[in-house]
Design a protein around this motif. Structure first.
Motif, PDB file in Angstrom:
ATOM      1  N   THR A  50      99.688 -63.339  90.557  1.00 44.26           N
ATOM      2  CA  THR A  50     100.255 -62.670  92.404  1.00 44.26           C
ATOM      3  C   THR A  50      99.396 -61.430  92.672  1.00 44.26           C
ATOM      4  N   LEU A  51      98.551 -61.117  91.768  1.00 41.47           N
ATOM      5  CA  LEU A  51      97.700 -60.342  91.717  1.00 41.47           C
ATOM      6  C   LEU A  51      96.221 -60.785  91.529  1.00 41.47           C
ATOM      7  N   GLY A  52      96.217 -62.165  91.954  1.00 34.93           N
ATOM      8  CA  GLY A  52      94.932 -61.970  91.924  1.00 34.93           C
ATOM      9  C   GLY A  52      94.007 -62.429  90.205  1.00 34.93           C
ATOM     10  N   TRP A  53      94.637 -62.047  89.764  1.00 39.71           N
ATOM     11  CA  TRP A  53      94.355 -61.585  87.776  1.00 39.71           C
ATOM     12  C   TRP A  53      93.998 -63.241  87.451  1.00 39.71           C
ATOM     13  N   GLN A  54      92.911 -62.797  86.551  1.00 33.99           N
ATOM     14  CA  GLN A  54      92.424 -64.571  86.121  1.00 33.99           C
ATOM     15  C   GLN A  54      92.332 -64.642  84.937  1.00 33.99           C
ATOM     16  N   LEU A  55      93.361 -66.448  84.254  1.00 35.33           N
ATOM     17  CA  LEU A  55      92.997 -66.923  82.462  1.00 35.33           C
ATOM     18  C   LEU A  55      91.686 -66.247  82.561  1.00 35.33           C
ATOM     19  N   TYR A  56      91.087 -65.589  82.000  1.00 34.22           N
ATOM     20  CA  TYR A  56      90.250 -65.515  80.954  1.00 34.22           C
ATOM     21  C   TYR A  56      90.081 -65.817  79.611  1.00 34.22           C
ATOM     22  N   SER A  57      90.719 -66.365  78.958  1.00 33.77           N
ATOM     23  CA  SER A  57      91.546 -66.516  77.496  1.00 33.77           C
ATOM     24  C   SER A  57      92.611 -66.492  76.019  1.00 33.77           C
ATOM     25  N   PRO A  58      93.350 -67.557  75.994  1.00 37.83           N
ATOM     26  CA  PRO A  58      94.618 -67.095  74.936  1.00 37.83           C
ATOM     27  C   PRO A  58      93.732 -66.431  74.642  1.00 37.83           C
ATOM     28  N   TYR A  59      94.769 -65.772  74.062  1.00 35.71           N
ATOM     29  CA  TYR A  59      95.357 -64.271  73.131  1.00 35.71           C
ATOM     30  C   TYR A  59      96.075 -64.571  71.901  1.00 35.71           C
ATOM     31  N   THR A  60      95.869 -65.106  70.577  1.00 37.83           N
ATOM     32  CA  THR A  60      96.692 -65.202  69.948  1.00 37.83           C
ATOM     33  C   THR A  60      96.450 -64.326  68.604  1.00 37.83           C
ATOM     34  N   THR A  61      97.557 -64.039  67.859  1.00 37.33           N
ATOM     35  CA  THR A  61      98.374 -63.197  66.770  1.00 37.33           C
ATOM     36  C   THR A  61      98.574 -63.566  65.559  1.00 37.33           C
ATOM     37  N   ALA A  62      98.524 -63.506  64.792  1.00 41.36           N
ATOM     38  CA  ALA A  62      99.035 -63.888  63.481  1.00 41.36           C
ATOM     39  C   ALA A  62      99.302 -62.809  62.695  1.00 41.36           C
ATOM     40  N   VAL A  63     100.559 -62.920  61.889  1.00 42.91           N
ATOM     41  CA  VAL A  63     100.634 -61.897  61.475  1.00 42.91           C
ATOM     42  C   VAL A  63     101.429 -62.352  60.105  1.00 42.91           C
ATOM     43  N   ILE A  64     101.265 -61.622  58.594  1.00 46.13           N
ATOM     44  CA  ILE A  64     102.458 -61.796  57.820  1.00 46.13           C
ATOM     45  C   ILE A  64     103.907 -61.179  57.546  1.00 46.13           C
ATOM     46  N   PRO A  65     104.448 -62.041  57.624  1.00 43.32           N
ATOM     47  CA  PRO A  65     106.014 -60.908  57.995  1.00 43.32           C
ATOM     48  C   PRO A  65     106.041 -60.001  56.786  1.00 43.32           C
ATOM     49  N   ALA A  66     106.804 -58.954  56.869  1.00 41.08           N
ATOM     50  CA  ALA A  66     106.879 -57.984  55.703  1.00 41.08           C
ATOM     51  C   ALA A  66     108.180 -59.001  54.451  1.00 41.08           C
ATOM     52  N   GLN A  92      92.385 -66.165  54.677  1.00 43.99           N
ATOM     53  CA  GLN A  92      92.590 -66.987  53.093  1.00 43.99           C
ATOM     54  C   GLN A  92      92.062 -65.366  52.299  1.00 43.99           C
ATOM     55  N   THR A  93      91.889 -64.596  52.291  1.00 46.29           N
ATOM     56  CA  THR A  93      92.522 -62.999  51.368  1.00 46.29           C
ATOM     57  C   THR A  93      93.718 -62.123  51.664  1.00 46.29           C
ATOM     58  N   ILE A  94      93.060 -62.000  53.063  1.00 46.82           N
ATOM     59  CA  ILE A  94      94.689 -60.809  53.187  1.00 46.82           C
ATOM     60  C   ILE A  94      95.915 -61.925  52.566  1.00 46.82           C
ATOM     61  N   THR A  95      96.409 -60.965  51.976  1.00 47.93           N
ATOM     62  CA  THR A  95      98.297 -61.055  51.540  1.00 47.93           C
ATOM     63  C   THR A  95      99.235 -59.988  51.882  1.00 47.93           C
ATOM     64  N   GLN A  96      98.459 -59.021  52.662  1.00 49.48           N
ATOM     65  CA  GLN A  96      99.500 -57.724  52.897  1.00 49.48           C
ATOM     66  C   GLN A  96     100.013 -58.045  53.805  1.00 49.48           C
ATOM     67  N   PRO A  97     101.462 -57.241  54.430  1.00 43.76           N
ATOM     68  CA  PRO A  97     102.110 -57.746  55.846  1.00 43.76           C
ATOM     69  C   PRO A  97     101.267 -56.218  56.490  1.00 43.76           C
ATOM     70  N   TYR A  98     101.095 -56.181  57.947  1.00 42.05           N
ATOM     71  CA  TYR A  98     101.115 -55.193  58.307  1.00 42.05           C
ATOM     72  C   TYR A  98      99.606 -55.291  59.046  1.00 42.05           C
ATOM     73  N   ILE A  99      99.113 -56.022  58.667  1.00 40.71           N
ATOM     74  CA  ILE A  99      97.369 -55.985  58.655  1.00 40.71           C
ATOM     75  C   ILE A  99      97.416 -57.408  60.241  1.00 40.71           C
ATOM     76  N   LEU A 100      96.867 -57.828  61.378  1.00 37.21           N
ATOM     77  CA  LEU A 100      97.196 -58.133  62.240  1.00 37.21           C
ATOM     78  C   LEU A 100      95.468 -59.152  62.459  1.00 37.21           C
ATOM     79  N   LEU A 101      96.084 -60.317  62.628  1.00 38.24           N
ATOM     80  CA  LEU A 101      94.136 -60.958  63.115  1.00 38.24           C
ATOM     81  C   LEU A 101      94.293 -61.558  64.578  1.00 38.24           C
TER      82      LEU A 101
END
Length: 218
Positions: A202-218, A65-74
């Motif tokens: 295929t190498l035996g790895w398991q999904l632990y969690s979805p990983y979502t990224t949000a960013v404000i475009p420049a 809610q408070t971040i308004t500038q780009p190049y900061i990733l959540l």
């Protein structure tokens, strides 16, 4: 403020371990606790700061809610469908990521290299880099790993498009895994792209969690 509960919350200590490895592999500042999650002061032109959260929390929503500038990733260990409704319209969801884990074998995996390729291992403390070169001595595939506590963190596993579908990505993973096992480590963590996820499964790895990224475009 209530949090979304329709997904399994990630273990904060595991997320911090992965993020420490990511920071070491990238050569940036180590994560510090911030707003219910962790902050890394990255300092890149296209990524000044990244915040990483084990789950959707009051701290994450406050920053959204408070971040308004780009190049900061959540970044949050939750599906995009869970976080999207909480974001103001200025935020854009990036392509999905997948945090994955693996309990590695006790003995090193066999390394299979196609004819004409060679493997080089470079130890640049704290990062170990496995590079596969083509017959023309160009980089065909590369990957990095860092040890954090009892975990191996894999980072930037990539194969040049010209050399794809020859098992080189699997070979890089095998080489890194062998190094990690030789150091007495048998737990792996990484964050994958959709294409990478298919390889790692295929190498035996398991999904632990979805990983979502949000960013404000420049």
């Amino acid at each position: 403020m209530t949090t979304h509960s329709s997904y399994q919350h990630a273990d904060p200590s595991l997320v911090e371990t992965w993020l420490k490895g990511w920071s070491l592999a990238k050569g940036v500042s180590l994560p510090v606790p911030d707003h219910d999650g962790f902050r890394v002061d990255v300092g890149w032109a296209d990524q000044q700061i990244r915040y990483v959260f084990p789950t959707i929390s009051a701290g994450l929503l406050h920053l959204a809610q408070t971040i308004t500038q780009p190049y900061i990733l959540l970044k949050v260990c939750a599906p995009a469908t869970a976080i999207q409704p909480h974001l103001p319209p200025r935020w854009v969801i990036q392509p999905p990521g997948f945090m994955m884990t693996n309990h590695l074998p006790d003995s090193p995996p066999r390394l299979h290299l196609p004819d004409g390729y060679r493997l080089d291992i470079q130890i640049d403390t704290p990062v170990l880099i496995a590079t596969i070169y083509s017959a023309e001595e160009t980089v065909a595939a590369i990957g990095r790993m860092v040890i954090v506590d009892d975990h191996i963190i894999y980072d930037r596993i990539a194969t040049d498009p010209v050399h794809q579908r020859r098992g080189l990505g699997s070979a890089v993973m095998a080489a890194l895994t062998a190094q990690g096992i030789s150091m007495g480590k048998n737990k792996g963590i990484l964050v994958a792209t959709p294409a990478g996820k298919a390889l790692y499964e295929t190498l035996g790895w398991q999904l632990y969690s979805p990983y979502t990224t949000a960013v404000i475009p420049a």
